[in-house]
Enzyme design. Structure first.
Site, PDB file in Angstrom:
ATOM      1  N   ASP A   1     -29.209 -21.865  10.965  1.00 29.00           N
ATOM      2  CA  ASP A   1     -30.191 -21.247  10.081  1.00 29.00           C
ATOM      3  C   ASP A   1     -31.622 -21.477  10.575  1.00 29.00           C
ATOM      4  O   ASP A   1     -32.468 -22.002   9.861  1.00 29.00           O
ATOM      5  CB  ASP A   1     -30.017 -21.800   8.661  1.00 29.00           C
ATOM      6  CG  ASP A   1     -30.849 -21.037   7.647  1.00 29.00           C
ATOM      7  OD1 ASP A   1     -31.068 -19.826   7.852  1.00 29.00           O
ATOM      8  OD2 ASP A   1     -31.295 -21.651   6.656  1.00 29.00           O
TER       9      ASP A   1
ATOM     10  N   GLU B   1     -23.677 -31.388  10.179  1.00 30.98           N
ATOM     11  CA  GLU B   1     -22.715 -30.621   9.377  1.00 30.98           C
ATOM     12  C   GLU B   1     -21.562 -30.085  10.224  1.00 30.98           C
ATOM     13  O   GLU B   1     -21.278 -28.876  10.215  1.00 30.98           O
ATOM     14  CB  GLU B   1     -23.428 -29.500   8.632  1.00 30.98           C
ATOM     15  CG  GLU B   1     -24.471 -30.020   7.641  1.00 30.98           C
ATOM     16  CD  GLU B   1     -25.141 -28.910   6.834  1.00 30.98           C
ATOM     17  OE1 GLU B   1     -24.873 -27.729   7.132  1.00 30.98           O
ATOM     18  OE2 GLU B   1     -25.913 -29.231   5.923  1.00 30.98           O
TER      19      GLU B   1
ATOM     20  N   TYR C   1     -26.928 -29.758  -1.812  1.00 32.59           N
ATOM     21  CA  TYR C   1     -27.864 -28.830  -2.435  1.00 32.59           C
ATOM     22  C   TYR C   1     -27.337 -28.425  -3.808  1.00 32.59           C
ATOM     23  O   TYR C   1     -27.050 -27.262  -4.084  1.00 32.59           O
ATOM     24  CB  TYR C   1     -28.060 -27.604  -1.547  1.00 32.59           C
ATOM     25  CG  TYR C   1     -28.825 -27.908  -0.270  1.00 32.59           C
ATOM     26  CD1 TYR C   1     -30.210 -27.845  -0.244  1.00 32.59           C
ATOM     27  CD2 TYR C   1     -28.158 -28.271   0.889  1.00 32.59           C
ATOM     28  CE1 TYR C   1     -30.916 -28.131   0.914  1.00 32.59           C
ATOM     29  CE2 TYR C   1     -28.849 -28.558   2.055  1.00 32.59           C
ATOM     30  CZ  TYR C   1     -30.228 -28.493   2.064  1.00 32.59           C
ATOM     31  OH  TYR C   1     -30.919 -28.782   3.208  1.00 32.59           O
TER      32      TYR C   1
ATOM     33  N   GLU D   1     -30.513 -34.457   3.521  1.00 28.82           N
ATOM     34  CA  GLU D   1     -31.098 -33.165   3.164  1.00 28.82           C
ATOM     35  C   GLU D   1     -30.910 -32.940   1.674  1.00 28.82           C
ATOM     36  O   GLU D   1     -29.859 -33.260   1.108  1.00 28.82           O
ATOM     37  CB  GLU D   1     -30.440 -31.994   3.921  1.00 28.82           C
ATOM     38  CG  GLU D   1     -30.738 -31.921   5.403  1.00 28.82           C
ATOM     39  CD  GLU D   1     -30.102 -30.686   6.054  1.00 28.82           C
ATOM     40  OE1 GLU D   1     -29.822 -29.702   5.317  1.00 28.82           O
ATOM     41  OE2 GLU D   1     -29.876 -30.700   7.270  1.00 28.82           O
TER      42      GLU D   1
END
Length: 622
Positions: free
Chosen positions: A200, A427, A480, A516
């Site tokens: 990303d 990840e 998230y 994160e």
């Protein structure tokens, strides 16, 4: 004695590496010639992207084989022009620069002349005066070639440097990608293809870091490795110097403080320097004098039947220790709490190109925030950035996926006191069964390269199915909640985040960093009650996470890194509005509302966890 034996064992492990990657520095024996500025440029837009090789563009001036444009170096080429096809170009691009080499470099055959490229994305081939001198795979690490013999063939001729760079990504590159050919003639023109990516951030390309020529004597210091520790008030610096060009040489190693006073010295190629009343390297906001650096000057003398050679190289050295327990991360035996950011090398116009005004601005913003650390997501950053971290006391989690690339990273970054932990992946597919053996091998190999630093990788997996967590020293978790999971439901954050921490620590009994977290916020977009993509929603997400952090940092959570420091460019898509907007600063480095929430928090954390006497507590800057 045990401490000294450990230092010797660590040094042996670090020295398993091949030749060194010393950063080029000027000295009485070394000169530099910067080649930053305007280069001649052309993109190979032929159908197979291979015309430059087929017609040997490197054998003559690039302007003699077709049209060219100016291109700044260092910079990504994508955003420099108004041409959208160049912005999204995939394939070979060609750079050229003619250089006048100083006469003394050419006439003195006892001088090595080295061409060095700080980084170019992704695959590079380099020619000098039409002759190939090197090629390199990988977009974030330096490569070089000795070119003295080539430029001495015709001393009156300018040195013409040609660099071809290809940004095509495949399943074998890091980062990975794939080329998809669109063969439907009803929908696509002939030969149409797209680059698919699996990350990303934008696939910026070009020569991203400085190109330079530098010299050394024929006999030279090739590498220096330092491993530091301390005992009471005595600093311990175990060192090893590698020499190339001669079987024997005389060495003088001098460790000097900031005032230039000698604090320890040796005449051996390896040994232990003891520093009385040592000034330790401390992180920013953990000590009133953070980032203290000594200078290790290595002076070499050698001779052959024709000449005498002298080389001088000075390496900054920070003396500190790093240790991990099952609940704490210790720097110099004191608990350290990461309150920092994740970053990208990304900005307007220059893309990933190294830019000093931007670097200095970012460091000012980091210190304004009260941040003490960042992670080099998701690739090795420029050496110049790590040098800034060393000087300012900013702690770094150095990230680099891939075995071969990681070896080069360790060689490059091993002496930076700011680098306190290696991250070997971001990840990954850590829940698949083969991942257990893979991560065991990956982490074991990294520890063999450098036993002085803990090793981690960044996971977003389910705690019960993650195969690599048993092998890391610190668990780093991305999550998230209320964004990618349960979007819009802020009320789930406390229960889900609390469960995340309890599950991971309960299973692995290792300290945890929230590596994160965050939410996109379009600057100036507002809503009350908060809605996704507004600044109010980003604020609410931050506050909810912070409440749980405050509970768990008293137990086993040792850090929090916001995603992201600043907005950054991504590929175009329906989930991104001109890039990723999770920054607490805009891409132009202006603060969103979330930056002020983070600033207030980080300065409070600095005063609570900085281990400073009450009379030296830091005020939050306005």
């Amino acid at each position: 004695m045990l401490r000294l034996l450990w230092l010797f064992a660590v040094l042996d492990a670090v020295l398993l590496l091949d030749s060194g990657m010393l950063f080029p520095r000027e000295s009485s024996s070394r000169e530099l010639k910067e080649l930053s500025g305007l280069w001649v440029f052309r993109a190979d837009k032929s159908p197979n992207r291979n015309q430059g090789f087929e017609r040997a563009w490197y054998k003559s001036r690039l302007a003699e084989t077709g049209p060219v444009i100016d291109m700044p170096v260092p910079a990504s080429y994508n955003d420099i022009t108004q041409d959208s096809t160049l912005r999204d170009f995939i394939g070979w691009v060609w750079y050229e620069r003619e250089v006048v080499v100083p006469t003394r470099w050419i006439t003195d055959e006892g001088t090595r002349v080295v061409l060095r490229v700080g980084s170019a994305h992704y695959y590079s081939v380099v020619w000098v005066n039409g002759e190939k001198v090197t090629e390199h795979a990988g977009g974030h690490l330096p490569f070089e070639a000795e070119i003295g013999s080539l430029i001495r063939k015709d001393p009156a001729r300018p040195c013409r440097i040609t660099i071809a760079v290809n940004n095509t990504l495949t399943l074998e590159t890091l980062p990975p990608g794939s080329i998809q050919h669109m063969n439907d003639p009803v929908r696509y023109p002939e030969g149409y293809f797209v680059q698919n990516i699996y990350f990303d951030f934008f696939n910026y390309a070009g020569i991203h870091r400085p190109v330079l020529l530098y010299t050394t004597p024929k006999v030279y210091v090739d590498d220096i490795t330092v491993v530091t520790d301390f005992l009471d008030n005595t600093g311990l610096v175990r060192y090893q110097v590698s020499v190339k060009g001669a079987a024997t040489a005389t060495l003088k190693v001098t460790l000097m403080d900031k005032d230039g006073h000698c604090v320890a010295s040796s005449s051996e190629a390896s040994g232990l320097l003891k520093v009385v009343d040592v000034k330790l390297w401390w992180p920013y906001l953990m000590h009133k004098n953070p980032g203290y650096l000594y200078s290790m000057e290595v002076r070499l003398m050698a001779a052959d039947e024709r000449s005498t050679y002298e080389d001088v190289y000075a390496l900054p050295v920070g003396i500190r220790s790093v240790k991990v327990t099952n609940t704490q991360f210790l720097i110099n035996n004191k608990p350290f709490y990461f309150h920092g950011v994740n970053k990208h090398e990304d900005s307007d116009i220059r893309g990933k190109g190294l830019d000093w005004p931007l670097i200095v601005k970012d460091f000012n913003l980091i210190k304004w925030l009260g941040a003490n650390s960042f992670r080099t997501s998701h690739y090795p950053y420029a050496e110049e950035i790590l040098q800034m971290c060393d000087r300012h006391g900013i702690v770094v989690i150095d990230e680099c996926p891939g075995l071969g690339v990681r070896c080069l990273l360790v060689r490059r970054d091993k002496n930076h006191p700011s680098v306190v932990m290696w991250s070997v992946a971001n990840e990954p597919a850590a829940e698949m069964q083969p991942a257990a053996l893979y991560f065991k091998t990956l982490i074991t190999h990294t520890k063999a390269l450098d036993p002085t630093r803990p090793v981690t990788y960044i996971t977003d997996s389910n705690y019960a199915r993650d195969k690599g967590a048993p092998y890391v020293d610190v668990v780093c978790v991305n999550s998230y909640f209320s964004w990618y999971h349960d979007p819009g439901h802020l009320e789930v954050i406390p229960i889900q985040l609390n469960a995340q921490f309890e599950n991971w620590y309960g299973k692995y009994q290792k300290p945890i960093i929230q590596s994160e977290y965050g939410a996109d916020a379009v600057p100036g977009l507002h809503s009350d009650p908060p809605m996704m993509f507004t600044e109010e929603y980003q604020n609410a997400v931050l506050r909810s996470y912070h409440d749980i952090f405050d509970q768990k940092r008293k137990q086993y959570v040792v850090g929090e890194l916001i995603w992201n420091f600043a907005d950054f460019m991504t590929a175009q898509g329906i989930t991104r509005v001109v890039g990723n907007k999770k920054g607490i600063f805009t891409r132009q480095r202006q603060p969103k509302a979330g930056a002020f929430i983070l600033k207030e928090r980080y300065w409070r954390l600095a005063n609570e966890t900085g281990r400073l006497p009450p009379w030296t507590k830091y005020p939050c800057p306005l």
